[in-house]
Design an enzyme around this catalytic site. Structure first.
Site, mmCIF file in Angstrom:
data_model
loop_
_atom_site.group_PDB
_atom_site.id
_atom_site.type_symbol
_atom_site.label_atom_id
_atom_site.label_comp_id
_atom_site.label_asym_id
_atom_site.label_seq_id
_atom_site.Cartn_x
_atom_site.Cartn_y
_atom_site.Cartn_z
ATOM 1 N N CYS A 76 -15.077 -2.272 2.482
ATOM 2 C CA CYS A 76 -15.593 -2.515 1.128
ATOM 3 C C CYS A 76 -16.124 -1.262 0.439
ATOM 4 C CB CYS A 76 -16.731 -3.532 1.147
ATOM 5 S SG CYS A 76 -16.658 -4.723 2.481
ATOM 6 N N TYR A 105 -4.452 -8.512 0.277
ATOM 7 C CA TYR A 105 -5.294 -7.888 -0.748
ATOM 8 C C TYR A 105 -5.546 -6.423 -0.417
ATOM 9 C CZ TYR A 105 -9.784 -7.948 1.852
ATOM 10 O OH TYR A 105 -10.799 -7.714 2.743
ATOM 11 N N GLU A 161 -4.705 -3.548 -3.095
ATOM 12 C CA GLU A 161 -5.821 -2.701 -3.540
ATOM 13 C C GLU A 161 -5.516 -1.225 -3.253
ATOM 14 O OE1 GLU A 161 -9.747 -5.606 -2.997
ATOM 15 O OE2 GLU A 161 -9.280 -4.154 -1.433
ATOM 16 N N LYS A 177 -13.554 1.623 -0.141
ATOM 17 C CA LYS A 177 -12.536 1.017 -1.010
ATOM 18 C C LYS A 177 -13.007 0.930 -2.464
ATOM 19 C CE LYS A 177 -12.625 -3.172 -2.080
ATOM 20 N NZ LYS A 177 -12.054 -4.265 -1.358
ATOM 21 N N CYS A 197 -17.007 -2.712 6.998
ATOM 22 C CA CYS A 197 -17.411 -2.678 5.591
ATOM 23 C C CYS A 197 -17.878 -1.285 5.175
ATOM 24 C CB CYS A 197 -18.515 -3.704 5.358
ATOM 25 S SG CYS A 197 -19.281 -3.586 3.747
ATOM 26 N N GLU A 207 -17.635 -14.485 -22.338
ATOM 27 C CA GLU A 207 -17.898 -15.544 -23.319
ATOM 28 C C GLU A 207 -16.682 -16.458 -23.505
ATOM 29 O OE1 GLU A 207 -18.407 -14.436 -27.500
ATOM 30 O OE2 GLU A 207 -17.406 -12.521 -27.110
ATOM 31 N N HIS A 247 -21.976 -12.303 -26.912
ATOM 32 C CA HIS A 247 -20.960 -11.616 -27.703
ATOM 33 C C HIS A 247 -21.312 -10.147 -27.867
ATOM 34 C CE1 HIS A 247 -17.603 -11.541 -30.417
ATOM 35 N NE2 HIS A 247 -18.328 -10.945 -31.338
HETATM 36 P P1 FAD Z 1 -17.171 -5.533 11.456
HETATM 37 O O1 FAD Z 1 -17.830 -5.087 10.213
HETATM 38 O O2 FAD Z 1 -15.751 -5.179 11.647
HETATM 39 O O3 FAD Z 1 -18.049 -4.938 12.646
HETATM 40 C C1 FAD Z 1 -17.665 -5.042 13.988
HETATM 41 C C2 FAD Z 1 -18.209 -3.870 14.773
HETATM 42 O O4 FAD Z 1 -18.123 -4.156 16.168
HETATM 43 C C3 FAD Z 1 -17.402 -2.592 14.553
HETATM 44 O O5 FAD Z 1 -18.252 -1.497 14.352
HETATM 45 C C4 FAD Z 1 -16.620 -2.463 15.858
HETATM 46 O O6 FAD Z 1 -16.284 -1.129 16.167
HETATM 47 C C5 FAD Z 1 -17.620 -3.021 16.857
HETATM 48 N N1 FAD Z 1 -17.014 -3.449 18.122
HETATM 49 C C6 FAD Z 1 -15.834 -4.069 18.322
HETATM 50 N N2 FAD Z 1 -15.656 -4.324 19.646
HETATM 51 C C7 FAD Z 1 -16.749 -3.836 20.283
HETATM 52 C C8 FAD Z 1 -17.157 -3.797 21.654
HETATM 53 N N3 FAD Z 1 -16.415 -4.305 22.624
HETATM 54 N N4 FAD Z 1 -18.342 -3.203 21.944
HETATM 55 C C9 FAD Z 1 -19.119 -2.676 20.982
HETATM 56 N N5 FAD Z 1 -18.789 -2.703 19.663
HETATM 57 C C10 FAD Z 1 -17.616 -3.280 19.318
HETATM 58 N N6 FAD Z 1 -15.049 -7.705 2.450
HETATM 59 C C11 FAD Z 1 -15.676 -8.001 1.307
HETATM 60 O O7 FAD Z 1 -16.504 -8.905 1.285
HETATM 61 N N7 FAD Z 1 -15.428 -7.326 0.155
HETATM 62 C C12 FAD Z 1 -14.551 -6.306 0.109
HETATM 63 O O8 FAD Z 1 -14.354 -5.702 -0.942
HETATM 64 C C13 FAD Z 1 -13.866 -5.952 1.302
HETATM 65 N N8 FAD Z 1 -12.991 -4.941 1.316
HETATM 66 C C14 FAD Z 1 -12.387 -4.581 2.478
HETATM 67 C C15 FAD Z 1 -11.501 -3.514 2.459
HETATM 68 C C16 FAD Z 1 -10.865 -3.122 3.613
HETATM 69 C C17 FAD Z 1 -9.918 -1.953 3.576
HETATM 70 C C18 FAD Z 1 -11.124 -3.812 4.836
HETATM 71 C C19 FAD Z 1 -10.463 -3.393 6.111
HETATM 72 C C20 FAD Z 1 -12.000 -4.879 4.854
HETATM 73 C C21 FAD Z 1 -12.635 -5.266 3.678
HETATM 74 N N9 FAD Z 1 -13.522 -6.349 3.646
HETATM 75 C C22 FAD Z 1 -14.147 -6.685 2.475
HETATM 76 C C23 FAD Z 1 -13.776 -7.164 4.851
HETATM 77 C C24 FAD Z 1 -15.086 -6.776 5.533
HETATM 78 O O9 FAD Z 1 -15.108 -5.404 5.801
HETATM 79 C C25 FAD Z 1 -15.253 -7.582 6.820
HETATM 80 O O10 FAD Z 1 -15.113 -8.941 6.527
HETATM 81 C C26 FAD Z 1 -16.610 -7.367 7.475
HETATM 82 O O11 FAD Z 1 -16.840 -6.019 7.766
HETATM 83 C C27 FAD Z 1 -16.729 -8.209 8.738
HETATM 84 O O12 FAD Z 1 -17.941 -7.988 9.387
HETATM 85 P P2 FAD Z 1 -18.105 -8.260 10.942
HETATM 86 O O13 FAD Z 1 -19.552 -8.074 11.222
HETATM 87 O O14 FAD Z 1 -17.470 -9.523 11.310
HETATM 88 O O15 FAD Z 1 -17.261 -7.117 11.665
HETATM 89 P P1 NA7 Z 2 -3.189 -11.327 5.541
HETATM 90 O O1 NA7 Z 2 -3.685 -12.170 4.468
HETATM 91 O O2 NA7 Z 2 -3.122 -11.829 6.934
HETATM 92 O O3 NA7 Z 2 -1.752 -10.793 5.084
HETATM 93 C C1 NA7 Z 2 -0.938 -9.940 5.798
HETATM 94 C C2 NA7 Z 2 0.127 -9.365 4.857
HETATM 95 O O4 NA7 Z 2 1.035 -8.537 5.556
HETATM 96 C C3 NA7 Z 2 0.966 -10.439 4.205
HETATM 97 O O5 NA7 Z 2 1.356 -9.986 2.935
HETATM 98 C C4 NA7 Z 2 2.149 -10.542 5.164
HETATM 99 O O6 NA7 Z 2 3.296 -11.062 4.569
HETATM 100 C C5 NA7 Z 2 2.339 -9.103 5.530
HETATM 101 N N1 NA7 Z 2 2.944 -8.889 6.839
HETATM 102 C C6 NA7 Z 2 2.517 -9.364 8.033
HETATM 103 N N2 NA7 Z 2 3.294 -8.909 9.033
HETATM 104 C C7 NA7 Z 2 4.246 -8.154 8.455
HETATM 105 C C8 NA7 Z 2 5.342 -7.408 8.966
HETATM 106 N N3 NA7 Z 2 5.605 -7.344 10.268
HETATM 107 N N4 NA7 Z 2 6.126 -6.734 8.091
HETATM 108 C C9 NA7 Z 2 5.867 -6.780 6.772
HETATM 109 N N5 NA7 Z 2 4.836 -7.458 6.234
HETATM 110 C C10 NA7 Z 2 4.033 -8.138 7.060
HETATM 111 O O7 NA7 Z 2 -3.922 -9.949 5.495
HETATM 112 P P2 NA7 Z 2 -5.338 -9.443 5.805
HETATM 113 O O8 NA7 Z 2 -5.596 -9.442 7.265
HETATM 114 O O9 NA7 Z 2 -5.393 -8.149 5.110
HETATM 115 O O10 NA7 Z 2 -6.331 -10.441 5.122
HETATM 116 C C11 NA7 Z 2 -7.204 -11.130 5.904
HETATM 117 C C12 NA7 Z 2 -7.912 -12.226 5.161
HETATM 118 O O11 NA7 Z 2 -8.712 -11.673 4.138
HETATM 119 C C13 NA7 Z 2 -6.989 -13.218 4.536
HETATM 120 O O12 NA7 Z 2 -7.046 -14.386 5.263
HETATM 121 C C14 NA7 Z 2 -7.511 -13.406 3.118
HETATM 122 O O13 NA7 Z 2 -7.967 -14.706 2.884
HETATM 123 C C15 NA7 Z 2 -8.659 -12.455 2.980
HETATM 124 P P3 NA7 Z 2 3.616 -12.671 4.564
HETATM 125 O O14 NA7 Z 2 2.825 -13.252 3.433
HETATM 126 O O15 NA7 Z 2 3.195 -13.201 5.902
HETATM 127 O O16 NA7 Z 2 5.066 -12.734 4.339
#
Ligand code: FAD
Ligand code: NA7
Length: 504
Positions: A74, A210, A214, A77, A69, A485, A480
């Site tokens: 998040c 998404y 995005e 982004k 995040c 609304e 408004h």
């Molecule tokens: P993470 O935040 O991924 O934290 C896991 C941590 O564990 C990481 O630092 C990782 O390096 C560490 N780790 C992994 N393995 C090990 C290990 N073996 N030893 C030590 N450390 C380890 N969510 C939203 O709600 N709103 C958004 O707008 C949004 N935008 C997103 C945009 C992008 C591009 C992405 C990629 C994600 C976005 N998310 C968003 C999703 C959100 O970031 C995740 O759902 C959230 O961070 C999950 O939290 P977590 O604690 O499960 O894991």
């Molecule tokens: P998702 O939701 O798992 O989606 C992955 C996207 O990438 C989806 O559009 C897939 O198309 C596409 N995809 C997957 N593999 C391929 C390959 N090999 N080539 C081309 N396109 C591919 O993505 P996120 O992990 O980002 O989202 C995770 C969760 O966050 C999700 O569950 C949401 O609820 C919110 P497809 O539709 O399978 O044809």
């Protein structure tokens, strides 16, 4: 504190879930006059190094506390999305009397530098928070040796073992790469995007999640030339009526969409990348891009922890937990993106992590045996595409599947907010849909496309949690002039076949 183990609790992963769980555990134990021994083990090596540059050490990329995040999700982004929105405001500013030059340029490098500085300030905040709470931060990679012992390895290769009474695993996910030639060598993912030292220029975004839409949205908004390649539908799992409208909107704003196409090979050609792809008729095409970004889903990293040998059950690549976020080894828990229930969202990881620690450590909950189970239903979310999309509850297709077309009522409206009327832009692009079930018209789905989607949807989520009905919306007085609304005067149903767009 227990005497048997070095720590009472070790959280593996210092992202949204791990930090929340550790802080809550500390708070609960301290309020019981126990000085707990808690540690967070967090570490991530970066797979690609496109973003590190010897000439620009200030933006060299490092993975500090905060997980996905903060570092690559998040936070960066939303800043990039906001940067794109500012571009729009500047374009519209002259209509509001501001004297702005007819062309304004965007400086990618200063945006990235500011984004990275902001991320560093968040790291600093977390570090001082940890120190204040006496939660130890161990910057190392964890792996289980036995049910109470982990081995941690830091960046320098130093190894030590740690024992703990309990563990909470919140290791999250990482972006996936498709299994094609050149993918890992030449393409990037969202993990690198926010630290690119040069603008990506002509970019191919592969995927229709998404994250894909995005990224394509704000890159377009930041004057980059963007193509989205999707193999099937946009935003699988989300309301498809809304997903289609987002794609249409992005097309109008200059993003190219290649539907039914998949890349098969990437090679390097001097300063660009040549992408070979096939379309839905199996014809092969070749195109050149400056940057290829994969957003094809995320893979859970929990399989690297050595949990299987302890008897922890998995469900595909995710950790299998019960409704108490407990794995098949009772003192090992898991929350966030790495578990098989719940949603891949920051607030669900935080909420679940915090509730979990309360169930384990809160005097009130433990002594009275209060359950306080995490509720993963009706979690609101927002997709920050150029046309923002907020939703809470079920999609229209899912409600039809579950209740049948005859048992639901769908209210729709398409309209033009005052701000857009004034600039004669985005006419009728703002859209609202409320899905109701039963004779009492209980609201089970809310979908909104338009400005400030997150801000509007959050409030609606509270109402849905409390069982709001269409009648409640109708009897609420609007504010408004706002877009929100409109939800108090929805009167066109899908069933009526009337045009939902307001004219004039
Ligand atoms: P993470 O935040 O991924 O934290 C896991 C941590 O564990 C990481 O630092 C990782 O390096 C560490 N780790 C992994 N393995 C090990 C290990 N073996 N030893 C030590 N450390 C380890 N969510 C939203 O709600 N709103 C958004 O707008 C949004 N935008 C997103 C945009 C992008 C591009 C992405 C990629 C994600 C976005 N998310 C968003 C999703 C959100 O970031 C995740 O759902 C959230 O961070 C999950 O939290 P977590 O604690 O499960 O894991
Ligand atoms: P998702 O939701 O798992 O989606 C992955 C996207 O990438 C989806 O559009 C897939 O198309 C596409 N995809 C997957 N593999 C391929 C390959 N090999 N080539 C081309 N396109 C591919 O993505 P996120 O992990 O980002 O989202 C995770 C969760 O966050 C999700 O569950 C949401 O609820 C919110 P497809 O539709 O399978 O044809």
């Amino acid at each position: 504190s227990s005497l048997k183990h070095q720590y009472d609790l070790v959280c593996i992963g210092g992202g949204s879930g791990g930090l929340a769980a550790a802080k809550r555990a500390h708070l609960e134990l301290q309020s019981r006059d126990i000085q707990p021994k808690i540690a967070i083990v967090d570490y991530r090596e970066h797979p690609n190094i496109v973003n590190t540059s010897p000439d620009r050490p200030e933006i060299n990329w490092r993975w500090g506390l905060g997980g996905t995040c903060t570092n690559v999700g998040c936070i960066p982004k939303k800043i990039m999305h906001t940067a794109a929105l500012y571009g729009e405001y500047v374009q519209n500013a002259s209509e509001f009397g501001w004297k702005v030059p007819s062309t304004v340029e965007h400086d990618w490098e200063s945006l990235v530098e500011n984004v990275q500085n902001h991320i560093r300030s968040i790291h600093f905040g977390y570090r001082s928070d940890m120190m204040l709470n006496k939660i130890e931060h161990i910057n190392a990679r964890a792996k289980f040796l036995d049910k109470h012992t982990i081995e941690v390895t830091d960046a320098k290769g130093n190894v030590k073992t740690i024992t703990s009474r309990r563990f909470i695993i919140a290791v999250g996910c990482m972006p996936k790469y498709p299994d094609i030639e050149g993918a890992k060598e030449y393409a990037i993912t969202s993990d690198e995007l926010f630290a690119l030292i040069k603008p990506p220029n002509k970019t191919l975004v592969v995927g229709a999640s998404y994250i894909a839409l995005e990224s394509a949205g704000y890159l377009s908004g930041l004057n980059q030339k963007v193509t989205v390649m999707m193999r099937s539908i946009p935003l699988r799992g989300f309301d498809q009526d809304c997903a289609q409208k987002i794609v249409e909107f992005m097309k109008e704003r200059g993003t190219t969409f290649k539907q039914g196409c998949v890349p098969t090979k990437i090679r390097k050609n001097k300063n660009s990348f040549v992408v070979e792809y096939v379309d839905d008729k199996n014809s092969v095409h070749v195109e050149e891009y400056d940057t290829v970004l994969f957003a094809v889903g995320r893979k859970c990293v929990a399989d690297e922890l050595g949990l299987q040998q302890l008897g922890v059950k998995f469900d595909n690549d995710k950790i299998d937990v019960n409704e108490f976020e407990q794995t098949s080894v009772p003192h090992i828990y898991a929350v966030g993106d790495c578990i098989n229930r719940g949603l891949e969202l920051t607030p669900t990881a935080i909420h679940a992590g915090s509730l979990l620690s309360r169930r384990i450590y809160s005097e009130e909950l433990v002594t009275k045996n209060h359950k306080h189970i995490m509720d993963y239903t009706n979690v609101p979310t927002t997709v920050f595409t150029p046309l923002e999309y907020g939703s809470c509850g079920m999609s229209e297709e899912d409600t039809i599947k579950k209740y049948g077309q005859d048992n639901i009522e769908v209210y729709l409206i398409g309209f033009t907010p005052l701000e857009h009327e004034f600039t004669h832009k985005d006419t009728n692009k703002t859209y609202m849909k409320v899905i109701c079930v039963g004779s009492e018209e209980k609201i089970i789905g809310f979908h909104y496309l338009g400005p400030n989607a997150g801000e509007i949807t959050q409030g609606v989520a509270v109402a849905i949690r409390l069982g709001v009905t269409k009648h409640d919306l109708d009897s609420t007085v609007g504010i408004h002039p706002t877009v929100a609304e409109e939800m108090t005067r929805l009167n066109i149903t899908r069933r009526s076949g009337l045009v939902a767009e307001k004219r004039g």
